[in-house]
Design a protein around this motif. Structure first.
Motif, mmCIF file in Angstrom:
data_model
loop_
_atom_site.group_PDB
_atom_site.id
_atom_site.type_symbol
_atom_site.label_atom_id
_atom_site.label_comp_id
_atom_site.label_asym_id
_atom_site.label_seq_id
_atom_site.Cartn_x
_atom_site.Cartn_y
_atom_site.Cartn_z
ATOM 1 N N LYS A 402 0.818 -1.219 0.000
ATOM 2 C CA LYS A 402 0.000 0.000 0.000
ATOM 3 C C LYS A 402 0.848 1.263 0.000
ATOM 4 C CE LYS A 402 -3.476 -2.776 0.346
ATOM 5 N NZ LYS A 402 -4.212 -3.162 -0.877
ATOM 6 N N ASN A 403 2.120 1.109 -0.298
ATOM 7 C CA ASN A 403 3.031 2.257 -0.401
ATOM 8 C C ASN A 403 3.075 2.693 -1.864
ATOM 9 O OD1 ASN A 403 5.421 3.879 -0.716
ATOM 10 N ND2 ASN A 403 6.252 3.000 1.161
ATOM 11 N N PRO A 404 2.842 3.993 -2.175
ATOM 12 C CA PRO A 404 2.843 4.434 -3.579
ATOM 13 C C PRO A 404 4.175 4.208 -4.284
ATOM 14 C CG PRO A 404 2.814 6.311 -2.080
ATOM 15 C CD PRO A 404 2.552 5.100 -1.262
ATOM 16 N N ARG A 405 5.248 4.035 -3.522
ATOM 17 C CA ARG A 405 6.553 3.743 -4.111
ATOM 18 C C ARG A 405 6.811 2.237 -4.225
ATOM 19 N NH1 ARG A 405 8.229 8.459 -1.035
ATOM 20 N NH2 ARG A 405 9.154 10.018 -2.419
ATOM 21 N N GLY A 406 5.894 1.428 -3.772
ATOM 22 C CA GLY A 406 6.101 -0.019 -3.765
ATOM 23 C C GLY A 406 6.760 -0.465 -2.483
ATOM 24 N N ILE A 407 7.990 -0.028 -2.267
ATOM 25 C CA ILE A 407 8.703 -0.238 -1.006
ATOM 26 C C ILE A 407 9.278 1.109 -0.585
ATOM 27 C CG2 ILE A 407 9.274 -2.664 -1.414
ATOM 28 C CD1 ILE A 407 12.011 -1.802 -2.410
ATOM 29 N N THR A 408 9.700 1.218 0.658
ATOM 30 C CA THR A 408 10.262 2.484 1.122
ATOM 31 C C THR A 408 11.614 2.736 0.447
ATOM 32 O OG1 THR A 408 11.492 1.553 2.991
ATOM 33 C CG2 THR A 408 9.175 2.118 3.363
ATOM 34 N N LEU A 409 12.022 3.977 0.463
ATOM 35 C CA LEU A 409 13.296 4.341 -0.148
ATOM 36 C C LEU A 409 14.466 3.639 0.547
ATOM 37 C CD1 LEU A 409 12.687 8.167 -0.672
ATOM 38 C CD2 LEU A 409 12.728 6.391 -2.431
ATOM 39 N N LEU A 410 14.398 3.498 1.851
ATOM 40 C CA LEU A 410 15.482 2.839 2.579
ATOM 41 C C LEU A 410 15.525 1.346 2.288
ATOM 42 C CD1 LEU A 410 15.344 4.682 6.027
ATOM 43 C CD2 LEU A 410 17.028 4.968 4.193
ATOM 44 N N GLN A 411 14.374 0.741 2.094
ATOM 45 C CA GLN A 411 14.352 -0.678 1.708
ATOM 46 C C GLN A 411 14.960 -0.860 0.329
ATOM 47 O OE1 GLN A 411 10.167 -1.413 2.132
ATOM 48 N NE2 GLN A 411 10.345 -2.128 4.243
ATOM 49 N N ARG A 412 14.673 0.066 -0.567
ATOM 50 C CA ARG A 412 15.251 0.008 -1.913
ATOM 51 C C ARG A 412 16.761 0.151 -1.853
ATOM 52 N NH1 ARG A 412 13.218 3.710 -7.093
ATOM 53 N NH2 ARG A 412 14.640 2.805 -8.639
ATOM 54 N N MET A 413 17.247 1.054 -1.004
ATOM 55 C CA MET A 413 18.687 1.219 -0.833
ATOM 56 C C MET A 413 19.317 -0.045 -0.257
ATOM 57 S SD MET A 413 18.638 5.156 0.603
ATOM 58 C CE MET A 413 20.360 5.205 1.056
ATOM 59 N N GLY A 414 18.614 -0.679 0.677
ATOM 60 C CA GLY A 414 19.140 -1.895 1.291
ATOM 61 C C GLY A 414 19.332 -3.015 0.287
ATOM 62 N N ILE A 415 18.401 -3.152 -0.661
ATOM 63 C CA ILE A 415 18.549 -4.167 -1.707
ATOM 64 C C ILE A 415 19.806 -3.893 -2.528
ATOM 65 C CG2 ILE A 415 17.533 -5.078 -3.837
ATOM 66 C CD1 ILE A 415 14.770 -4.544 -2.568
ATOM 67 N N GLY A 416 20.049 -2.620 -2.832
ATOM 68 C CA GLY A 416 21.263 -2.247 -3.569
ATOM 69 C C GLY A 416 22.521 -2.618 -2.813
#
Length: 604
Positions: A402-416
């Protein structure tokens, strides 16, 4: 009706034209304005990567520098390139504004590119040609030759200092956070921004490096210089479509006042009721086109700066909004530190990764692959991943989260960051295989070409692009999004500062590891002859460093508190207006009077 007309016609985020007049949403901003901005960035990326991608080859083959020296000269220059934006952000936010800071800096940038093209074109500005395998036996560049070349390179650092933190921010400013449709467009802006500019990067990493290696450095540097000149003219041509923000004063001074005031009043008790804190009236923010922020319990010590003690000295008493702005910038620092190590990994692309490529077979028929062109696969991989991420990953994930970004920005950074661990593990294993083949074919001592295709390096380049699609895109969006409205340029410069620090740390680690591993008569991990080196150990060391950094990142995000979305405050404001039956004239910009009701929401 007056309220609705004001919301529909005029931008609600405080943007103005160059004369300071409120702007109509239908006349300025949006994707139309962004198209002029993006064109500049495409050509600027072409110019920058046209230099950085192949710079280590020029330093070793034309200026006759060794592996460690040339790699450090590259990372020191790139580090400076990414550190100066914090100064450009200061000038923009405090004095000239983003537009005029950009115009002046881009002119300096163009001058530096012209001087650099001259430096590589005139025979007298470089040492005579040398074909010795050991560059230590070649004639070194003179003081004058080095002064002209590095003078041009570091002129570029001044130009990029003013353009990098402001160009992406100018683009993001073209979307109004308080208008639902524009807010939705802004969520995709940074993804498509990175997608667009990396077309320039891809051209630089493929076409330009080939021209530099096979046609000549003069043409290879001259083409991006010409492109940069054209793009500056295109940017200027779009001026009438831009929305601008008025400089809000020095962010460093405002932050400094809060810290000093809190320290000077360290014994003063903090009231339990936030309403007792010092704060300006809403009308004051309306006049200056600023946002008011409610007090929060995070970094509670800084709340002492807004406790009333009788003194009105700005170094003794700060308003709540000023304190909260300082908190927002300080809260991001641990995240900033956690991105230093991944930035060290990025520094390897144009240094050791390229040097590895020079030792491998690059011939395909009559065509010889430039080692630096493999960086094009970083770009290509990132382009594909950004599209897949924006079009598919986000769509699937936001149904679940339910997040308009799909996942939070910090979660996206963590995957990187996880991908960076995988990258350096793969790089270590590939390098171990390369050294094994070199030993089997007796080319260790003489440093001759290893009978392996250059494409064995492809996995580490492709994975690096995939990691960038997660970490680098999220990083620039995170620091822009989480910065206060009056400090957006400074926030954007955080994303660039991490790359600068990463490159300086790369120079430090390379020199330190090279020195330590040669002590007491040991062979050393990093030598001019890569076939006789142990880069596999060095890359394994980086893999361990990434693991430790990821653990640090997980600890930091556990305590991070996100800034509320600005659009939330608009809904609160609408409810307040309806409840009080208050009507605002069309010319009044509502968001200037608005209070961000939910100042903080916890990270999930």
């Amino acid at each position: 009706m007056a309220v609705e007309e004001g919301l529909d016609d005029y931008t609600q985020d405080g943007t103005v034209d160059l004369k300071g007049n409120p702007v109509l949403r239908s006349k300025r901003g949006g994707w139309t304005a962004c198209s002029f901005v993006v064109v500049y960035e495409v050509f600027e990326r072409m110019a920058y990567y046209g230099i950085s991608a192949n710079l280590i080859i020029y330093l070793t083959t034309k200026l006759h520098q060794g592996t460690v020296t040339s790699a450090n000269n590259v990372t020191n220059w790139v580090g400076t390139i990414w550190m100066t934006p914090i100064l450009g952000a200061y000038v923009a936010d405090a004095h000239l504004g983003r537009y005029w800071t950009f115009i002046i800096a881009s002119t300096i940038y163009l001058f530096g590119m012209s001087l650099l093209t001259l430096a590589v074109s005139v025979p007298g500005l470089r040492p005579p040609r040398c074909t010795d395998v050991n560059v230590a036996d070649c004639k070194k560049a003179s003081t004058l030759q080095l002064a002209v070349f590095y003078g041009a390179l570091y002129t570029l650092t001044i130009g990029t200092g003013g353009t990098k933190p402001n160009i992406s921010t100018i683009g993001a400013d073209q979307f109004d956070d308080f208008e639902s449709k524009e807010k939705a467009h802004k969520l995709s802006f940074f993804n498509w921004w990175m997608f667009s500019i990396f077309f320039g990067t891809l051209f630089a990493n493929t076409v330009l490096v080939y021209i530099q290696d096979n046609v000549g450095w003069a043409v290879g540097y001259g083409l991006p210089t010409l492109g940069l000149a054209i793009s500056i003219m295109i940017f200027v041509a779009g001026t009438r479509f831009y929305r601008h923000r008025v400089p809000a004063g020095s962010p460093f001074t405002r932050m400094g006042r809060v810290i000093v005031a809190a320290l000077r009043k360290w014994r003063v008790p903090i009231p339990s009721d936030p309403k007792e804190f010092y704060e300006l009236d809403l009308e004051e923010y309306s006049k200056k086109g600023k946002f008011r922020i409610d007090s929060t319990p995070t970094l509670r010590f800084l709340n002492k700066a807004c406790v009333k003690t009788g003194s009105t000295n700005p170094w003794m008493l700060c308003c709540v909004t000023q304190v909260e702005e300082t908190k927002q910038m300080l809260r991001m620092i641990p995240i900033l530190i956690a991105t230093f190590v991944p930035s060290i990994m990025i520094a390897q692309i144009n240094t050791l990764f390229v040097k590895q490529g020079t030792t491998l077979q690059r011939q395909i028929g009559s065509f010889k692959i430039p080692p630096a062109s493999l960086a094009g696969f970083v770009t290509l991989s990132m382009l594909i991943c950004v599209v897949l991420y924006d079009r598919y990953f986000v769509t699937v994930m936001k149904r679940w989260t339910k997040n308009p970004r799909g996942i939070t920005l910090l979660q996206r950074m963590g995957i990187g960051m996880v991908l960076h661990i995988i990258i350096m593990t793969v790089a270590s294993l590939v390098e171990r295989h390369r050294l094994s083949v070199a030993k089997d074919h007796g080319v260790v001592e003489n440093g001759k070409q290893v009978p392996l295709t250059i494409f064995i390096l492809l996995p580490q380049f492709v994975l690096m692009g995939t990691a960038d699609a997660f970490l680098e895109v999220a990083k620039i969006e995170f620091f822009y999004d989480q910065a206060p409205e009056s400090m957006k340029s400074l926030g954007t410069s955080y994303a660039m500062t991490t790359l600068g620090v990463g490159n300086f740390l790369s120079s430090f680690l390379l020199s330190t590891v090279s020195h330590i591993t040669k002590k007491h008569g040991h062979h050393g991990w990093i030598l001019n002859n890569l076939n006789d080196s142990r880069l596999d150990y060095y890359y394994a060391f980086f893999a361990v460093l990434n693991v430790l950094n990821f653990i640090f990142f997980l600890v930091m995000i556990k305590f991070y508190v996100y800034k509320a979305e600005v659009s939330d405050s608009m809904e609160v404001l609408r409810e307040e207006l309806e409840g009080s039956r208050y009507r605002v004239p069309k010319q009044v910009e509502l968001t200037k009077d608005s209070t961000i009701a939910k100042s903080q929401v916890e990270s999930t």
